[in-house]
Design a protein around this motif. Structure first.
Motif, PDB file in Angstrom:
ATOM      1  N   LYS A 161      19.229 -32.023 -57.777  1.00  0.00           N
ATOM      2  CA  LYS A 161      20.427 -32.258 -58.586  1.00  0.00           C
ATOM      3  C   LYS A 161      20.675 -31.175 -59.636  1.00  0.00           C
ATOM      4  O   LYS A 161      21.674 -31.236 -60.346  1.00  0.00           O
ATOM      5  N   GLN A 162      19.775 -30.194 -59.734  1.00  0.00           N
ATOM      6  CA  GLN A 162      19.890 -29.199 -60.803  1.00  0.00           C
ATOM      7  C   GLN A 162      20.261 -27.810 -60.285  1.00  0.00           C
ATOM      8  O   GLN A 162      20.067 -26.815 -60.990  1.00  0.00           O
ATOM      9  N   VAL A 163      20.791 -27.725 -59.082  1.00  0.00           N
ATOM     10  CA  VAL A 163      21.187 -26.426 -58.524  1.00  0.00           C
ATOM     11  C   VAL A 163      22.571 -26.065 -59.053  1.00  0.00           C
ATOM     12  O   VAL A 163      23.548 -26.774 -58.795  1.00  0.00           O
ATOM     13  N   LEU A 164      22.650 -24.976 -59.800  1.00  0.00           N
ATOM     14  CA  LEU A 164      23.906 -24.582 -60.434  1.00  0.00           C
ATOM     15  C   LEU A 164      24.599 -23.477 -59.643  1.00  0.00           C
ATOM     16  O   LEU A 164      23.936 -22.566 -59.126  1.00  0.00           O
ATOM     17  N   GLY A 165      25.930 -23.548 -59.584  1.00  0.00           N
ATOM     18  CA  GLY A 165      26.648 -22.516 -58.865  1.00  0.00           C
ATOM     19  C   GLY A 165      28.125 -22.493 -59.155  1.00  0.00           C
ATOM     20  O   GLY A 165      28.637 -23.256 -59.988  1.00  0.00           O
ATOM     21  N   PHE A 166      28.794 -21.611 -58.452  1.00  0.00           N
ATOM     22  CA  PHE A 166      30.230 -21.376 -58.597  1.00  0.00           C
ATOM     23  C   PHE A 166      30.878 -21.211 -57.230  1.00  0.00           C
ATOM     24  O   PHE A 166      30.424 -20.388 -56.437  1.00  0.00           O
ATOM     25  N   PRO A 167      31.950 -21.930 -56.941  1.00  0.00           N
ATOM     26  CA  PRO A 167      32.808 -21.492 -55.842  1.00  0.00           C
ATOM     27  C   PRO A 167      33.541 -20.231 -56.321  1.00  0.00           C
ATOM     28  O   PRO A 167      33.921 -20.151 -57.485  1.00  0.00           O
ATOM     29  N   ILE A 168      33.695 -19.250 -55.450  1.00  0.00           N
ATOM     30  CA  ILE A 168      34.380 -18.012 -55.827  1.00  0.00           C
ATOM     31  C   ILE A 168      35.818 -18.069 -55.330  1.00  0.00           C
ATOM     32  O   ILE A 168      36.072 -18.312 -54.152  1.00  0.00           O
ATOM     33  N   ARG A 169      36.734 -17.860 -56.237  1.00  0.00           N
ATOM     34  CA  ARG A 169      38.155 -17.905 -55.896  1.00  0.00           C
ATOM     35  C   ARG A 169      38.587 -16.541 -55.365  1.00  0.00           C
ATOM     36  O   ARG A 169      38.469 -15.529 -56.055  1.00  0.00           O
ATOM     37  N   HIS A 170      39.088 -16.524 -54.144  1.00  0.00           N
ATOM     38  CA  HIS A 170      39.450 -15.268 -53.490  1.00  0.00           C
ATOM     39  C   HIS A 170      40.954 -15.050 -53.453  1.00  0.00           C
ATOM     40  O   HIS A 170      41.735 -16.005 -53.498  1.00  0.00           O
ATOM     41  N   ASN A 171      41.331 -13.789 -53.330  1.00  0.00           N
ATOM     42  CA  ASN A 171      42.727 -13.426 -53.165  1.00  0.00           C
ATOM     43  C   ASN A 171      43.223 -13.908 -51.800  1.00  0.00           C
ATOM     44  O   ASN A 171      42.708 -13.495 -50.764  1.00  0.00           O
ATOM     45  N   LYS A 172      44.208 -14.773 -51.796  1.00  0.00           N
ATOM     46  CA  LYS A 172      44.687 -15.367 -50.552  1.00  0.00           C
ATOM     47  C   LYS A 172      45.403 -14.366 -49.652  1.00  0.00           C
ATOM     48  O   LYS A 172      45.607 -14.638 -48.473  1.00  0.00           O
ATOM     49  N   ARG A 173      45.769 -13.222 -50.198  1.00  0.00           N
ATOM     50  CA  ARG A 173      46.543 -12.248 -49.415  1.00  0.00           C
ATOM     51  C   ARG A 173      45.682 -11.146 -48.814  1.00  0.00           C
ATOM     52  O   ARG A 173      46.201 -10.223 -48.197  1.00  0.00           O
ATOM     53  N   THR A 174      44.400 -11.205 -48.996  1.00  0.00           N
ATOM     54  CA  THR A 174      43.526 -10.177 -48.443  1.00  0.00           C
ATOM     55  C   THR A 174      42.464 -10.826 -47.556  1.00  0.00           C
ATOM     56  O   THR A 174      42.337 -12.043 -47.487  1.00  0.00           O
ATOM     57  N   SER A 175      41.683  -9.974 -46.901  1.00  0.00           N
ATOM     58  CA  SER A 175      40.625 -10.482 -46.020  1.00  0.00           C
ATOM     59  C   SER A 175      39.530 -11.182 -46.801  1.00  0.00           C
ATOM     60  O   SER A 175      38.700 -11.889 -46.217  1.00  0.00           O
ATOM     61  N   GLU A 176      39.515 -11.012 -48.140  1.00  0.00           N
ATOM     62  CA  GLU A 176      38.504 -11.685 -48.957  1.00  0.00           C
ATOM     63  C   GLU A 176      38.598 -13.208 -48.834  1.00  0.00           C
ATOM     64  O   GLU A 176      37.624 -13.909 -49.048  1.00  0.00           O
TER      65      GLU A 176
END
Length: 218
Positions: A161-176
């Motif tokens: 329950k203590q694993v910390l993280g971030f979803p990464i927000r990507h540019n919707k108009r690129t391959s990222e």
């Protein structure tokens, strides 16, 4: 104010239909993609994620964009600039204020051998897009021994329950946008629990070995 825990994404994503085959969990879908004779489509799965309310909540509550991710990674890896020696720790400390706990049983994926530094730095970039993980693993071709290409792909199941993280927000108009990444920022234990060779349909005259490694993270 305590940190929030992200909602379990996999519970709303599965079952998935892929190549006339139903997968009830991410492990089954990954296995189907690894053993197929076609390259999986990262964009198709990204569209599934983009249409998913839970994933949109993940992204919309995240302060972690691709630009920030690139700079954080660069700071984390620098060792020679004594003038900025405190920056990685300061940068990380600030990001930790905004990080969230990853949900129990969430499956995260990454391609290639696990960097030796991960258990010291507690930093690892993963993805929730199995097609992206498979494509990245195939591109890396970790090792070539006597015409045998060794491909390594890894799945991590959140067990603490203590694993910390971030979803990464990507540019919707690129391959990222096809990366669908989640950065793990802190954990107590990362343990390899299984490794298996996956038999694949031969796609060339070079033998191909896929190593599927399964980890638990707490």
């Amino acid at each position: 104010m305590g940190k929030l825990t992200l909602t379990l994404l996999d519970s709303s994503l599965y079952p998935q239909l892929w190549q006339q085959q139903i997968s009830t969990n991410p492990q089954a879908l990954l296995m189907a993609m690894l053993t197929a004779d076609i390259t999986p489509d990262a964009d198709a799965f990204n569209k599934q994620l983009s249409a998913n309310d839970t994933y949109q909540d993940w992204i919309n509550t995240s302060v972690f964009g691709r630009y920030l991710h690139r700079n954080f990674t660069a700071f984390s890896q620098q060792t020679e600039d004594s003038f900025n020696s405190d920056m990685p720790a300061l940068f990380r400390q600030e990001l930790m204020r905004h990080a969230q706990y990853l949900p129990l049983e969430q499956v995260l994926l990454f391609a290639g051998d696990l960097p030796k530094s991960v258990r010291q730095t507690k930093i690892l970039t993963t993805t929730v897009n199995p097609a992206t993980a498979v494509i990245n693993a195939q591109k890396m071709n970790e090792e070539v021994v006597m015409n045998n290409v060794i491909i390594i792909i890894n799945q991590i199941v959140v067990k603490g329950k203590q694993v910390l993280g971030f979803p990464i927000r990507h540019n919707k108009r690129t391959s990222e946008r096809l990366r669908n990444e989640v950065l793990i920022l802190d954990f107590q234990d990362l343990r390899l629990v299984n490794e298996e060779d996956i038999s694949t349909k031969k796609r060339s005259n070079i033998d191909e070995t896929i190593l599927l490694r399964s980890y638990e993270i707490r």
